[in-house]
Design an enzyme around this catalytic site. Structure first.
Site, PDB file in Angstrom:
ATOM      1  N   GLN A  86      -7.550   5.250  13.977  1.00  0.00           N
ATOM      2  CA  GLN A  86      -6.636   4.840  12.919  1.00  0.00           C
ATOM      3  C   GLN A  86      -7.309   3.955  11.872  1.00  0.00           C
ATOM      4  OE1 GLN A  86      -3.103   4.522  16.145  1.00  0.00           O
ATOM      5  NE2 GLN A  86      -2.557   3.775  14.117  1.00  0.00           N
ATOM      6  N   GLN A 141      -2.225   8.554   6.281  1.00  0.00           N
ATOM      7  CA  GLN A 141      -1.064   7.888   6.866  1.00  0.00           C
ATOM      8  C   GLN A 141      -0.230   7.167   5.816  1.00  0.00           C
ATOM      9  OE1 GLN A 141      -3.808   6.485   6.508  1.00  0.00           O
ATOM     10  NE2 GLN A 141      -3.539   4.284   6.481  1.00  0.00           N
ATOM     11  N   ARG A 167      -8.226   1.398  16.413  1.00  0.00           N
ATOM     12  CA  ARG A 167      -8.563   1.240  14.995  1.00  0.00           C
ATOM     13  C   ARG A 167     -10.051   1.478  14.783  1.00  0.00           C
ATOM     14  NH1 ARG A 167      -4.421   0.567  11.876  1.00  0.00           N
ATOM     15  NH2 ARG A 167      -2.814  -0.916  12.477  1.00  0.00           N
ATOM     16  N   LYS A 176       5.593   3.850  20.455  1.00  0.00           N
ATOM     17  CA  LYS A 176       6.261   4.519  19.331  1.00  0.00           C
ATOM     18  C   LYS A 176       5.941   6.014  19.337  1.00  0.00           C
ATOM     19  CE  LYS A 176       6.216   0.583  16.106  1.00  0.00           C
ATOM     20  NZ  LYS A 176       5.509   0.010  14.937  1.00  0.00           N
ATOM     21  N   CYS A 190       3.494   6.395  11.374  1.00  0.00           N
ATOM     22  CA  CYS A 190       2.490   7.292  10.776  1.00  0.00           C
ATOM     23  C   CYS A 190       1.754   8.145  11.804  1.00  0.00           C
ATOM     24  CB  CYS A 190       1.493   6.478   9.956  1.00  0.00           C
ATOM     25  SG  CYS A 190       0.804   5.049  10.799  1.00  0.00           S
ATOM     26  N   HIS A 203      -5.624   8.588   9.103  1.00  0.00           N
ATOM     27  CA  HIS A 203      -5.750   8.510  10.558  1.00  0.00           C
ATOM     28  C   HIS A 203      -6.253   9.847  11.101  1.00  0.00           C
ATOM     29  CE1 HIS A 203      -3.733   4.794  10.320  1.00  0.00           C
ATOM     30  NE2 HIS A 203      -2.584   5.064  10.872  1.00  0.00           N
ATOM     31  N   ALA A 217       0.840  -1.208   0.000  1.00  0.00           N
ATOM     32  CA  ALA A 217       0.000   0.000   0.000  1.00  0.00           C
ATOM     33  C   ALA A 217       0.873   1.255   0.000  1.00  0.00           C
ATOM     34  CB  ALA A 217      -0.935  -0.006   1.216  1.00  0.00           C
ATOM     35  N   VAL A 218       1.978   1.235   0.750  1.00  0.00           N
ATOM     36  CA  VAL A 218       2.876   2.396   0.766  1.00  0.00           C
ATOM     37  C   VAL A 218       3.662   2.473  -0.546  1.00  0.00           C
ATOM     38  CG1 VAL A 218       4.807   3.503   1.970  1.00  0.00           C
ATOM     39  CG2 VAL A 218       2.987   2.394   3.288  1.00  0.00           C
ATOM     40  N   SER A 272      -5.895   0.742   6.749  1.00  0.00           N
ATOM     41  CA  SER A 272      -4.764   0.644   5.829  1.00  0.00           C
ATOM     42  C   SER A 272      -3.437   0.846   6.544  1.00  0.00           C
ATOM     43  CB  SER A 272      -4.911   1.652   4.689  1.00  0.00           C
ATOM     44  OG  SER A 272      -5.137   2.943   5.203  1.00  0.00           O
ATOM     45  N   ARG A 278       7.998 -13.687  -3.944  1.00  0.00           N
ATOM     46  CA  ARG A 278       6.599 -13.945  -4.270  1.00  0.00           C
ATOM     47  C   ARG A 278       6.046 -12.927  -5.277  1.00  0.00           C
ATOM     48  NH1 ARG A 278       2.415 -12.224  -1.181  1.00  0.00           N
ATOM     49  NH2 ARG A 278       3.978 -11.481   0.274  1.00  0.00           N
TER      50      ARG A 278
END
Lengths: 338, 338
Positions: A153, A314, A232, A210, A126, A239, A11-12, A156, A37
């Site tokens: 949040q 985010q 979440r 964090k 993020c 977010h 996704a990033v 994703s 993969r």
């Protein structure tokens, strides 16, 4: 300049490609890397197609900047190879963030720290980036003694599969079917739950830790008092955070608003009359951090309390955009626009 | 005893009927009232059918307790008629909550206030009830100086139509169709937004003001410092709240947990090992308030900071159940079980 994206299929990774394409970086300047993969996968880029290669120790020859967003394990394994090859690594994982030899940078907050790097620069979590985009300008103007933050949040934040799981669960519940939770530990659709990271003996989860530790490092303030509750919510992207600040020096909401109006990368969305404030749907896919609900905390009689509500993408400012902006600082001009 | 339910066809009306049916209240003891629009509607109740009557000034003859949940305007119009008819009104609207002649009661917190009534007893706002169920036992045990609360409020707090709108918008978005927002002011599905009540010049919205003013009245503590941020999340039912407390006297999380374990109507859900904490899907349809994430606030060095996360069904304990429990106090024994 040549760039590698390690974790190009996530996704990033998508956001890195969108941002670099938008800045006019040529396909020839890019090397896309992923696990075995995903190797061989084709990704459309500016009218051509790029093929994803398997990341190996040799992947970084000739690369100037390697953006890593493939998880902490891959960063720990391959970042040293990238550095050995002469690349500067900008790492989106948590692997090196608290390493004293690695600068942790939000370019609007502590750009000069970039130049202390020894090959690796870490991109903060993020939720930390999003919080500091609003808090750091206030911190500089008035001082901040204490932050109490509750997050909202998006799925994703846990990756593309989590975003798809939210969608699938929503469909299943609306259709009256049983749901499965494979990626996130609890039902994500039509529910909220505390952040799915490990809890230590203090009762805080890793995401909350964090936010505390990274904010202190970025602001160079180990005495900054922070408590966070990370939650979440069933939002695909962006977010939000409810932030209660205790300032060192009293400030009015208008003074805070003026500081935020002038802050780069921040947009004040604070329309009380129309009840219009930061929302994840407005922050999604955008570079700017939205800040609103700016008000004097009525529980702090000395005028040192300020309440804020913020939303930010985010995957963009919370991840890929911040990393690209670190590369801008390194290059001393915005990459792709020179 | 004879009961009237004014607003019998709404989301809270449903809960009144479910709770009274479960307690064995006979259909003959019930009178269902609503606006002219809903009059004549049939509602199934314990194997029979009740017909909803239009609420008029004469609706309350022979009624002992009238539960009102039909909005502030209807309460203001008809509650005086009910009182004149000899009924005690238990009002779920905000019409009388701050009236000094009207007790505002959470039975677990201030049951004795019930007996000061002059015909009307007010049921607090759902977010206030849910917060105080967790905070009041801590307040009594250790004292609380300051509360900072961020909410995660379900659509159903805005009524049945809002709950249906969340569902419809979710379907439309998943199908790639445009959405309409008729009940709530912003997209509810896959989004969050600050509470849809009016904002005053201080920047707080009405829901936040209610949490402050009502908590002070219920706890008989006008000096209690509270700041709230009220946010809607795409959850059909049950509100959650992230609560940061500053205690008067330091307490450890274990001491707080022991107090909450002993508190009536509260269930501690605080399984750190399995990352299992209060969630709206677990609180929905339940009478108990779920409390977890009990931890020492690391931003308060003196041990007086406690963090909590709670979920509670705002239609049950946040509305109908609390009102029925007020009737229990009035009757000096649980109604329907004697």
């Amino acid at each position: 300049m040549k760039f590698a994206i390690a974790g190009a299929t996530g996704a990033v990774g998508d956001e890195f490609l969108a941002i670099l394409a938008n800045r006019g970086i040529d396909a020839g300047q890019l090397r896309l890397l992923a696990s075995a993969r995903s190797a061989g996968k084709k990704i459309a880029y500016r009218g051509t197609e790029l093929t994803v290669a398997e990341m190996t120790a040799e992947s970084f020859d000739g690369i100037d900047v390697a953006f890593f967003s493939a998880g902490g394990g891959r960063s720990r394994e391959y970042a040293p190879h990238a550095v050995k090859s002469g690349a500067v690594v900008i790492d989106n994982s948590s692997a090196y963030r608290m390493d004293p030899d690695v600068p942790l940078v939000v370019p609007e907050v502590n750009p000069d720290d970039v130049f202390t790097h020894k090959g690796i620069i870490a991109n903060p979590n993020c939720s930390t980036i999003i919080m500091l985009m609003a808090v750091a300008p206030i911190y500089r103007a008035f001082g901040v003694e204490r932050i109490v933050c509750s997050t909202y949040q998006a799925s994703s934040g846990a990756g593309r599969q989590a975003m798809l799981e939210l969608e699938q669960q929503s469909r299943d519940l609306l259709d009256g079917n049983p749901i499965t939770a494979n990626v996130l530990p609890h039902q994500a659709a039509f529910n909220i739950f505390n952040h799915n990271s490990g809890i230590d003996e203090s009762g805080y989860n890793e995401e909350e830790r964090k936010m505390v530790n990274e904010s202190r490092k970025i602001l160079h303030d180990n005495g900054l008092r922070i408590s966070a509750t990370c939650v979440r919510v069933p939002v695909p992207r962006a977010h939000s955070e409810s932030i209660n600040l205790t300032l060192a020096n009293a400030a009015t909401p208008d003074e805070v608003r003026a500081v935020l109006d002038a802050a780069p990368g921040v947009r004040v969305v604070d329309d009380r009359e129309n009840n219009y404030f930061p929302m994840p749907i407005d922050a999604s896919g955008k570079d700017e951090m939205l800040v609103g609900r700016i008000r004097q905390d009525m529980s702090q009689p000395d005028g040192r309390g300020i309440e804020l509500f913020i939303s930010g993408d985010q995957l963009r400012k919370g991840a890929a955009l911040n990393a690209v902006q670190i590369a801008d600082v390194l290059a001393k001009s915005p990459i792709g626009t020179s």
